[in-house]
Design a protein around this motif. Structure first.
Motif, mmCIF file in Angstrom:
data_model
loop_
_atom_site.group_PDB
_atom_site.id
_atom_site.type_symbol
_atom_site.label_atom_id
_atom_site.label_comp_id
_atom_site.label_asym_id
_atom_site.label_seq_id
_atom_site.Cartn_x
_atom_site.Cartn_y
_atom_site.Cartn_z
ATOM 1 N N ARG A 1 42.642 38.291 33.411
ATOM 2 C CA ARG A 1 42.953 39.141 32.436
ATOM 3 C C ARG A 1 42.105 39.000 31.469
ATOM 4 O O ARG A 1 41.811 39.993 30.418
ATOM 5 N N HIS A 2 41.538 37.689 30.961
ATOM 6 C CA HIS A 2 40.620 37.513 29.859
ATOM 7 C C HIS A 2 39.003 37.326 30.304
ATOM 8 O O HIS A 2 38.475 37.063 29.505
ATOM 9 N N ALA A 3 38.793 37.326 31.601
ATOM 10 C CA ALA A 3 37.581 36.982 32.021
ATOM 11 C C ALA A 3 36.598 37.822 31.167
ATOM 12 O O ALA A 3 35.239 37.333 31.031
ATOM 13 N N ASP A 4 36.749 39.150 31.163
ATOM 14 C CA ASP A 4 35.589 39.967 30.834
ATOM 15 C C ASP A 4 35.315 39.705 29.154
ATOM 16 O O ASP A 4 34.062 39.674 28.707
ATOM 17 N N GLU A 5 36.655 39.624 28.480
ATOM 18 C CA GLU A 5 36.340 38.776 27.032
ATOM 19 C C GLU A 5 35.726 37.565 26.936
ATOM 20 O O GLU A 5 34.902 37.628 25.851
ATOM 21 N N VAL A 6 36.099 36.739 27.638
ATOM 22 C CA VAL A 6 35.479 35.435 27.590
ATOM 23 C C VAL A 6 34.020 35.430 27.975
ATOM 24 O O VAL A 6 33.271 34.770 27.147
ATOM 25 N N ASP A 7 33.691 36.397 28.776
ATOM 26 C CA ASP A 7 32.075 36.611 29.254
ATOM 27 C C ASP A 7 31.369 37.261 28.097
ATOM 28 O O ASP A 7 30.493 36.679 27.870
ATOM 29 N N ARG A 8 32.071 38.193 27.553
ATOM 30 C CA ARG A 8 31.513 38.908 26.612
ATOM 31 C C ARG A 8 31.143 38.250 25.192
ATOM 32 O O ARG A 8 30.047 38.103 24.417
ATOM 33 N N GLN A 9 32.319 37.123 24.812
ATOM 34 C CA GLN A 9 32.285 36.434 23.619
ATOM 35 C C GLN A 9 31.636 35.169 23.762
ATOM 36 O O GLN A 9 31.490 34.416 22.848
ATOM 37 N N ALA A 10 31.315 34.822 25.155
ATOM 38 C CA ALA A 10 30.804 33.447 25.277
ATOM 39 C C ALA A 10 31.697 32.429 24.706
ATOM 40 O O ALA A 10 31.285 31.567 23.992
ATOM 41 N N ARG A 11 33.194 32.641 24.945
ATOM 42 C CA ARG A 11 34.118 31.774 24.347
ATOM 43 C C ARG A 11 34.913 30.952 25.526
ATOM 44 O O ARG A 11 34.908 31.203 26.481
ATOM 45 N N PHE A 12 35.240 29.890 24.878
ATOM 46 C CA PHE A 12 36.413 29.003 25.794
ATOM 47 C C PHE A 12 37.514 29.783 26.387
ATOM 48 O O PHE A 12 38.031 30.342 25.545
ATOM 49 N N PRO A 13 37.829 29.467 27.738
ATOM 50 C CA PRO A 13 38.972 30.392 28.308
ATOM 51 C C PRO A 13 40.179 29.796 27.708
ATOM 52 O O PRO A 13 40.964 29.274 28.752
ATOM 53 N N ALA A 14 40.492 29.844 26.627
ATOM 54 C CA ALA A 14 41.687 29.137 25.913
ATOM 55 C C ALA A 14 43.176 29.353 26.791
ATOM 56 O O ALA A 14 43.733 28.487 27.190
ATOM 57 N N GLU A 15 43.094 30.727 26.928
ATOM 58 C CA GLU A 15 44.526 31.185 27.567
ATOM 59 C C GLU A 15 44.676 30.546 28.913
ATOM 60 O O GLU A 15 45.552 30.046 29.448
ATOM 61 N N ALA A 16 43.602 30.588 29.706
ATOM 62 C CA ALA A 16 43.491 30.280 31.083
ATOM 63 C C ALA A 16 43.815 28.754 31.240
ATOM 64 O O ALA A 16 44.625 28.214 32.090
ATOM 65 N N MET A 17 43.328 28.022 30.580
ATOM 66 C CA MET A 17 43.024 26.622 30.241
ATOM 67 C C MET A 17 44.510 26.063 29.890
ATOM 68 O O MET A 17 45.043 25.181 30.313
ATOM 69 N N ALA A 18 45.204 26.924 28.947
ATOM 70 C CA ALA A 18 46.524 26.500 28.644
ATOM 71 C C ALA A 18 47.455 26.754 29.687
ATOM 72 O O ALA A 18 48.303 25.826 29.969
ATOM 73 N N ALA A 19 47.140 27.752 30.369
ATOM 74 C CA ALA A 19 48.262 28.136 31.560
ATOM 75 C C ALA A 19 48.004 26.866 32.777
ATOM 76 O O ALA A 19 48.946 26.577 33.261
ATOM 77 N N LEU A 20 46.684 26.301 32.809
ATOM 78 C CA LEU A 20 46.564 25.499 33.897
ATOM 79 C C LEU A 20 47.080 24.057 33.354
ATOM 80 O O LEU A 20 47.742 23.169 34.172
ATOM 81 N N ARG A 21 47.111 23.989 32.069
ATOM 82 C CA ARG A 21 47.565 22.725 31.434
ATOM 83 C C ARG A 21 49.154 22.537 31.447
ATOM 84 O O ARG A 21 49.838 21.696 31.974
ATOM 85 N N ASP A 22 49.766 23.959 31.202
ATOM 86 C CA ASP A 22 51.340 24.156 31.258
ATOM 87 C C ASP A 22 51.695 23.705 32.575
ATOM 88 O O ASP A 22 52.880 23.544 32.765
ATOM 89 N N ALA A 23 50.853 24.422 33.664
ATOM 90 C CA ALA A 23 51.376 24.222 34.930
ATOM 91 C C ALA A 23 51.171 22.849 35.756
ATOM 92 O O ALA A 23 51.232 22.636 36.840
ATOM 93 N N LYS A 24 50.891 21.993 34.397
ATOM 94 C CA LYS A 24 50.326 20.671 35.091
ATOM 95 C C LYS A 24 49.340 20.380 36.255
ATOM 96 O O LYS A 24 49.327 19.578 36.941
ATOM 97 N N LEU A 25 48.391 21.168 36.061
ATOM 98 C CA LEU A 25 47.381 21.364 37.332
ATOM 99 C C LEU A 25 46.087 20.619 36.790
ATOM 100 O O LEU A 25 45.431 20.300 37.617
ATOM 101 N N LEU A 26 46.159 19.916 35.450
ATOM 102 C CA LEU A 26 45.022 19.058 35.024
ATOM 103 C C LEU A 26 45.099 17.899 35.653
ATOM 104 O O LEU A 26 44.050 16.879 35.935
ATOM 105 N N GLY A 27 46.340 17.076 35.822
ATOM 106 C CA GLY A 27 46.482 15.776 36.107
ATOM 107 C C GLY A 27 46.997 15.614 37.536
ATOM 108 O O GLY A 27 47.308 14.654 37.923
ATOM 109 N N LEU A 28 46.512 16.802 38.473
ATOM 110 C CA LEU A 28 47.046 16.729 39.817
ATOM 111 C C LEU A 28 46.305 15.497 40.716
ATOM 112 O O LEU A 28 46.984 15.054 41.651
#
Lengths: 385, 86
Positions: free
Chosen positions: A17-44
């Motif tokens: 959902r945010h990929a094009d905006e992240v690309d255009r603005q060259a910004r950190f994909p905060a929404e996706a990283m928060a989703a990965l963190r909330d799903a506990k996928l960072l500490g797998l």
């Protein structure tokens, strides 16, 4: 499908959902990283003993492949994080500080970055200029890091440095630095062709902390046995993801054409068939290297053997070349609809992201390294060995 | 006629692989700590093969084999080089 894969798919939806905006603005994909963190996928990867689920490299590779299809920058950040996590998991050597940090990785879902690149070493990450200075159980470290991807958003950074100020450039250690103990001075920004969301800015990094934060195993061993193979596996997985989505878009385009002109095979179908074959080859290369890594995992000898290093180097080189080739084929299929930035078949971001693959750890450097290794090996393994 | 150990040391002395003088290092000192890089390891291996007229099998081609004078001598001995004199 494991729960992890289902969770990764959901996080992938957020990333897309945010990929094009992240690309255009060259910004950190905060929404996706928060989703990965909330799903506990960072500490797998954190083992059960340290409070994690103890997932394996195959799980991470699968997730990188999934994310790569949705937002390559998110996939790359996730991949780079897991490379650092696997180094910690496999080489903490029982050290108290490192084990406690692993527990935090699982409980707080910390995001880890790496600072291996440095000004003055000509791109050779197996050489350091900066050195760890120890005094009274504390260390201090200052590094001109030309690139620290998502450094500003990471909770911890694994920094390479010479073991002591007297050590030669190749005698390196990894120091695990907490964001709160580090000071960053911006050196350069990240306005690039592709992979714009990784925010791989350069920093002058200054850090201090306890001596226990220095990893007990030499970086040379961590690099050969874990960092190199896992990097090439997870990167190749996300590049395969980019190629997979490009082919999916080409397929959707050909199908739409076929619906309009029923009874006739659209001209793009031929090239789609060709791209599908290339995609199959790319996937086979990754899966075979993954199996080779899993088979070598229990043995330090197997992990540091030359044929293994050659196989992992070769995976990186071929995957990084094939992703550009396959996206190019998909572009041929979609024609102007793929060339446009405002169509459902747009492949601009895929193509720009794909071109980073041969450059991040330059293929020529890896090929030169492989060239040395191939002169040394002699036994070819059997077909199924 | 010199021992294998002396010849290995002589080889390490004449090349630029180490940043520390080999004469100041013990037989069990870590050559990687002394500046030996993974790139140089391959060249070192090829020089050893040339000097002793042997071939290292794949099973010996790993970092540990070349980590000290001791391990190099041990590896050479294991593939048939006479330890005392050549």
């Amino acid at each position: 499908m494991t729960d992890w894969i289902a969770a990764a798919r959901a996080a992938g939806d957020v990333a897309a959902r945010h990929a094009d905006e992240v690309d255009r603005q060259a910004r950190f994909p905060a929404e996706a990283m928060a989703a990965l963190r909330d799903a506990k996928l960072l500490g797998l990867l954190v083992p059960k003993d340290e409070g994690g689920p103890g997932a394996g490299i195959a799980d991470i590779v699968s997730i990188c492949h999934l994310l790569g299809q949705r937002c390559a920058a998110t996939a790359m950040i996730y991949a780079m994080h897991q490379i650092q996590a696997s180094c910690l998991v496999r080489h903490h050597g029982g050290a108290a500080w490192q084990r406690a940090f692993l527990k935090r990785l699982a409980s707080e879902q910390l995001l880890l970055a790496s600072a291996t690149s440095e000004a003055g070493v000509g791109g050779d990450v197996r050489s350091s200029v900066c050195a760890v200075e120890e005094k009274d159980g504390r260390f201090a470290l200052a590094k001109q890091a030309t690139v620290i991807s998502y450094g500003a958003d990471a909770d911890g950074i694994l920094v390479t440095a010479r073991r002591t100020p007297q050590s030669p450039a190749s005698d390196q250690v990894i120091v695990v630095v907490s964001q709160k103990d580090a000071r960053f001075e911006a050196l350069q920004g990240w306005d690039t062709l592709g992979m714009r969301g990784t925010c791989s800015n350069g920093f002058h990094l200054k850090a201090e902390g306890e001596v226990g934060q220095i990893m007990p195993v030499p970086y040379a061993d961590i690099s050969a046995q874990t960092m190199l193979p896992t990097s090439h596996l997870v990167w190749s997985a996300l590049w395969l993801g980019i190629a997979t989505d490009a082919v999916a878009r080409a397929r959707a385009f050909v199908r739409a054409e076929a619906r309009k002109k029923q009874g006739a095979t659209p001209p793009g179908a031929l090239r789609l068939a060709e791209a599908t074959g290339q995609l199959q080859l790319m996937k086979a290369g990754l899966v075979s290297a993954l199996r080779q890594y899993e088979a070598a995992l229990g043995s330090e000898d197997a992990l540091s053997a030359l044929p293994f290093a050659i196989a992992m180097n070769t995976l990186k080189i071929t995957s990084s070349q094939m992703v550009v080739q396959i996206v190019g084929q998909a572009l041929q299929v979609c024609g102007l609809a793929g060339y446009r930035n405002d169509s459902a078949f747009s492949l601009g971001r895929h193509l720009r992201d794909a071109h980073s693959a041969a450059l991040m750890v330059n293929n020529d450097r890896i090929l030169a390294n492989t060239a040395q290794l191939v002169t040394a090996v002699r036994d070819d393994s059997g077909l199924l060995a | 006629m010199s021992s294998v150990r002396e010849r290995v040391r002589a080889l390490l002395k004449t090349t630029g692989w180490l940043q520390t003088d080999i004469d100041t290092l013990a037989d069990d000192a870590d050559l990687y700590t002394a500046g030996l890089t993974s790139h140089a390891t391959v060249t070192l291996m090829l020089s050893l093969e040339e000097a002793f007229d042997v071939e290292f099998p794949d099973s010996l081609l790993r970092r540990r084999t070349f980590s000290s004078v001791d391990t190099i001598v041990e590896a050479l001995t294991s593939i048939g080089v006479d330890k005392a004199a050549v």
